[in-house]
Write an enzyme that holds these catalytic residues in place. Structure first.
Site, short mmCIF file in Angstrom:
data_model
loop_
_atom_site.label_atom_id
_atom_site.label_comp_id
_atom_site.label_asym_id
_atom_site.label_seq_id
_atom_site.Cartn_x
_atom_site.Cartn_y
_atom_site.Cartn_z
N SER A 102 -26.47 23.50 -3.61
CA SER A 102 -25.07 22.23 -4.61
C SER A 102 -24.34 23.18 -4.67
O SER A 102 -24.61 24.19 -5.84
CB SER A 102 -25.78 21.06 -4.98
OG SER A 102 -26.63 19.94 -4.77
N ASP A 134 -22.06 32.31 -15.64
CA ASP A 134 -23.32 31.69 -15.96
C ASP A 134 -24.39 31.46 -15.56
O ASP A 134 -24.25 31.75 -14.47
CB ASP A 134 -22.97 30.19 -16.93
CG ASP A 134 -22.73 29.37 -15.81
OD1 ASP A 134 -21.81 30.12 -13.92
OD2 ASP A 134 -23.49 28.13 -16.02
N GLU A 177 -21.14 26.48 -14.21
CA GLU A 177 -21.67 25.52 -13.06
C GLU A 177 -23.56 25.68 -13.44
O GLU A 177 -23.60 24.45 -12.71
CB GLU A 177 -21.62 26.83 -11.70
CG GLU A 177 -21.40 27.04 -10.80
CD GLU A 177 -22.89 26.55 -10.11
OE1 GLU A 177 -22.42 25.59 -9.23
OE2 GLU A 177 -23.68 26.66 -10.50
N1 BES Z 1 -25.44 28.93 -6.18
C1 BES Z 1 -26.40 27.95 -6.68
C2 BES Z 1 -26.46 27.36 -5.03
C3 BES Z 1 -27.16 27.72 -3.89
C4 BES Z 1 -27.64 28.63 -4.10
C5 BES Z 1 -26.23 26.53 -2.61
C6 BES Z 1 -28.60 29.05 -3.31
C7 BES Z 1 -27.04 27.95 -1.74
C8 BES Z 1 -27.87 28.70 -1.44
C9 BES Z 1 -25.85 27.06 -7.28
O1 BES Z 1 -25.08 28.00 -8.50
C10 BES Z 1 -26.62 26.18 -8.41
O2 BES Z 1 -27.63 26.39 -8.28
N2 BES Z 1 -26.22 24.83 -8.14
C11 BES Z 1 -26.89 24.25 -9.03
C12 BES Z 1 -26.14 23.03 -9.13
C13 BES Z 1 -25.01 22.54 -10.17
C14 BES Z 1 -23.97 21.73 -10.45
C15 BES Z 1 -26.16 23.12 -10.78
C16 BES Z 1 -28.16 23.75 -7.42
O3 BES Z 1 -28.22 23.83 -6.71
O4 BES Z 1 -28.95 23.03 -8.28
MN MN Z 2 -24.79 29.72 -8.19
MN MN Z 3 -27.46 28.51 -9.60
#
Ligand code: BES
Ligand code: MN
Ligand code: MN
Length: 453
Positions: A394, A84, A148
């Site tokens: 995250s 996604d 995710e």
């Molecule tokens: N891949 C990202 C997180 C990320 C990006 C970690 C670059 C380290 C370096 C992930 O898809 C993301 O966007 N996570 C969200 C959290 C989620 C619970 C919606 C975020 O970090 O905001």
């Molecule tokens: Mn991601």
């Molecule tokens: Mn992301």
């Protein structure tokens, strides 16, 4: 000519086809597309030589699963990723449409190019390549979810109900970044998350701002004041107890952390800032890697259309997130935030705090066979030793894999901060895409060799 060189055009075109499917999990309008993106991946995994490929139903979007089990005596790697993507809005800020990928100046421009379809696809193609060249050095399981970006709400249940199926020795994820294409790195820390929607209600209807203004609490004024009070003049967060559990790093650990190549000038320049900003007493690297934060992600209310409308709105809203570090927990911070935010409301308004998804922070080990295997793989493919870094993003599943399956994760990501993930004009370097495909097989070789000893 290597298999990768021979097939790189096809690899790229297959990814571009996948990127054309707008798998936006947040918006029900794209429901059918998200399912199509899952189907697309399922077929590509089958073609890559994986077995028992299936769409595992959940209460939300399906999890795409596949495996290649070569020998019960070999270690098993569980690859995780997500198909996604974030919503593409605002569309008008894209130079080319987000779901019509273009390759320009060595980059693939499309929503999901880096986060995370492009990085997941490196694994699909690396596994295809390895299957063509002989038996895999490890057993491999692949699990790619479709929720995710909206908090992985159904993943916990799936993992708990499928512990046998997911049995493995380590988790491998490409959903993070490297410092630069000249300096590889491996993220060894991810922040946790506590996310809330808040609503402030004043009068029971929108009011004429002249007839009532000055004598009633304006929910937007009040909300702004409440939000502003959440940081003090040193940019410390003012919620009582917020920092109580925060792990304090030793001076040596902080010095080590600050040895990563980082330039505040480049940092400022890359995003058009005149100055750095953040919690007093910490460097930019520390503010992102080891300190918790609180940010408003969206704020709305009142009249925002053309021209002027003299009105005091009945309600004001905001979305507020906090990034957490060890040893904060999302449950505790959620409670502290909720209690505090309600307590600072002036008596004339009603405040409702609605918690969204959360996630726990993690720090992954660097002395494990898997980390060493990844470090050696990057050293071979980049010709330079990778540096461990603490990332600010995250991936809540990483902490969950540890608690539910007892497994550590290696974050073998290839993105760059400049890839604009979650932003308009998200892109992913062809260099990074192909470097990933080249590096992943080396990881499996090194890991199998390391586990034999
Ligand atoms: N891949 C990202 C997180 C990320 C990006 C970690 C670059 C380290 C370096 C992930 O898809 C993301 O966007 N996570 C969200 C959290 C989620 C619970 C919606 C975020 O970090 O905001
Ligand atoms: Mn991601
Ligand atoms: Mn992301």
């Amino acid at each position: 000519m290597s298999y990768l060189q021979q097939n790189q055009e096809r690899f790229l075109n297959e990814l571009l086809d996948w990127l054309r499917i707008p798998s936006v999990s947040a918006d029900p309008k794209f429901h059918g597309d998200v399912l199509r993106a899952a189907e697309y991946l399922k077929t590509r995994l089958e073609e890559a030589g994986l077995e028992n490929v299936e769409l595992c139903a959940t209460a939300g979007y399906p999890i795409v699963y596949g495996e290649k089990l070569v020998d019960p005596n070999l270690p098993t790697v569980l690859v995780y990723g997500h198909y996604d993507v974030q919503p593409a809005d605002p569309y008008e800020l894209w130079d080319s449409p987000p779901f019509e990928p273009v390759v320009k100046d060595g980059n693939i421009y499309a929503r999901g190019a880096c986060d995370d379809k492009g990085q997941v696809y490196m694994h699909v193609k690396a596994l295809e390549m390895m299957s063509q060249q002989g038996p895999l050095p490890c057993n491999v399981k692949v699990m790619v979810e479709g929720e995710e970006e909206v908090g992985s709400n159904n993943l916990g249940t799936f993992v708990r109900q499928n512990k046998d199926k997911l049995k493995a020795d380590v988790i491998l994820i490409s959903d993070t970044g490297i410092l630069s294409n000249e300096q590889p790195s491996i993220e060894v820390g991810l922040r946790g998350l506590s996310y809330h929607e808040v609503e402030v209600t004043g009068p029971n209807r929108d009011l004429h701002s002249g007839l009532y203004g000055g004598a009633v609490p304006n929910p937007i004024n009040v909300l702004c004041k409440m939000i502003a009070s959440l940081h003090d003049e040193n940019n410390h967060i003012t919620i009582p107890g917020f920092y109580d559990q925060v792990a304090v790093l030793s001076e040596e650990e902080r010095a080590e952390l600050n040895r990563v190549p980082h330039s505040d000038d480049e940092f400022k320049q890359s995003i058009g800032l005149k100055d750095t900003y953040g919690e007093a007493g910490y460097t930019t690297v520390e503010r992102i890697g080891i300190r918790p934060t609180l940010d408003v992600n969206g704020i709305w209310g009142g009249y925002t259309g053309e021209g002027a409308k003299t009105v005091i709105a009945s309600k004001a809203h905001a979305k507020i997130s906090m990034r957490l570090v060890p040893h904060q927990t999302s449950a505790e911070i959620t409670q502290l935030f909720q209690r505090h935010f309600e307590s600072i409301a002036p008596s004339g308004v009603t405040v409702v705090v609605k918690p969204h998804h959360g996630g726990e922070p993690v720090v992954t080990p660097t002395d494990s066979v898997a980390y060493q295997a990844a470090a050696k793989a990057l050293e071979t493919s980049f010709g330079k030793k990778p540096i461990p870094t603490r990332g600010g993003g995250s991936i809540p599943i990483v902490a969950m894999f540890k608690t539910e399956l007892g497994l550590d994760t290696v974050l073998l990501g290839f993105g760059l901060d400049s890839d604009a993930i979650h932003s308009p004009n998200e892109h992913y370097g062809l260099f990074n895409f192909f470097k990933g495909i080249e590096t992943i097989p080396l990881f499996y070789q090194n890991y199998a060799a390391g586990m034999k000893q």
